[in-house]
Write a protein that holds these residues in place. Structure first.
Motif, PDB file in Angstrom:
ATOM      1  N   HIS A  13      46.126  44.618  39.263  1.00  0.00           N
ATOM      2  CA  HIS A  13      46.786  44.373  40.724  1.00  0.00           C
ATOM      3  C   HIS A  13      48.061  43.374  40.648  1.00  0.00           C
ATOM      4  N   HIS A  14      48.233  42.443  39.613  1.00  0.00           N
ATOM      5  CA  HIS A  14      49.332  41.637  39.471  1.00  0.00           C
ATOM      6  C   HIS A  14      49.991  41.638  38.202  1.00  0.00           C
ATOM      7  N   CYS A  67      45.673  42.108  34.427  1.00  0.00           N
ATOM      8  CA  CYS A  67      45.001  42.834  35.782  1.00  0.00           C
ATOM      9  C   CYS A  67      45.893  43.867  36.270  1.00  0.00           C
ATOM     10  N   CYS A 107      45.907  35.182  37.819  1.00  0.00           N
ATOM     11  CA  CYS A 107      46.365  35.689  39.276  1.00  0.00           C
ATOM     12  C   CYS A 107      45.578  34.868  40.259  1.00  0.00           C
TER      13      CYS A 107
HETATM   14 ZN    ZN Z   1      45.129  40.057  39.684  1.00  0.00          ZN
END
Ligand code: ZN
Length: 199
Positions: free
Chosen positions: A86-87, A84, A155
């Motif tokens: 975001h993480h 992902c 995540c």
């Molecule tokens: Zn994530």
């Protein structure tokens, strides 16, 4: 993968190890000896360079053939992996793809390959869903395409207590699948049916 990208990844993982050392972990142990290099290589299996993906998609589309087949082509429950944005943690996708050919037809194994290829990017699942629909619609000049993805995001699953089983579900439709409720429903019924049990 450029040399500079490879070097940056190796350096970054060395720094992560240093931080783990500061947290009290024995990073001088044998188990950590090659970890920076291994971890960098592992990431490059989950994230491919953009030019490599573009070329592979071009090749794949170029291998389409002309056929007098105009029924729905569907490839169900393809498992693929990515991270992902975001993480940068792994996401396990289960992807179903369908399209209604006009003239160009792709071999069924190419649909799985396309799903695997476009998964290996740090993009949102929503984006992956749209991009797959777009390739099967615009690049194949098909009459319509539909994508249904279930994502298990580590995540979410590995953190907190509530989200262990959380799946993110996204779908996208183009052309006939968008315009005709019956066709869209036929696709959704097929991909959400319980999988065949082999035992
Ligand atoms: Zn994530």
């Amino acid at each position: 993968m450029t040399k500079s990208a490879q070097t940056n990844l190796d350096d970054a993982y060395r720094q992560i190890l240093e931080a783990l050392g500061e947290m009290g972990y024995p990073i001088a142990d044998d188990n950590f000896r090659d970890t920076a290099r291994r971890a960098a290589r592992a990431l490059t299996e989950l994230v491919l360079p953009v030019p490599e993906i573009d070329r592979a998609v071009d090749d794949l589309v170029a291998k389409s053939f002309t056929a007098k087949y105009d029924e729905m082509v569907i490839s169900k429950h393809n498992v693929s992996f990515g991270v992902c944005p975001h993480h940068l943690l792994p996401v396990i996708y289960r992807i179903s793809l369908a399209y209604l050919p006009s003239e160009k037809v792709l071999g069924i194994s190419k649909l799985s390959r396309l799903a695997r290829l476009l998964s290996k990017r740090p993009v949102l699942q929503e984006q992956l869903t749209q991009d797959l629909a777009e390739v099967l619609y615009s690049r194949l000049a098909s009459r319509g395409s539909a994508i249904y993805i279930e994502g298990l995001h580590l995540c979410m699953a590995a953190r907190g207590t509530e989200a262990h089983e959380a799946r993110v579900v996204t779908s996208a439709v183009r052309g006939v699948f968008r315009d005709q409720q019956v066709t869209r429903q036929e696709f959704l019924d097929l991909v959400t049916a319980a999988p065949l049990s082999l035992i």
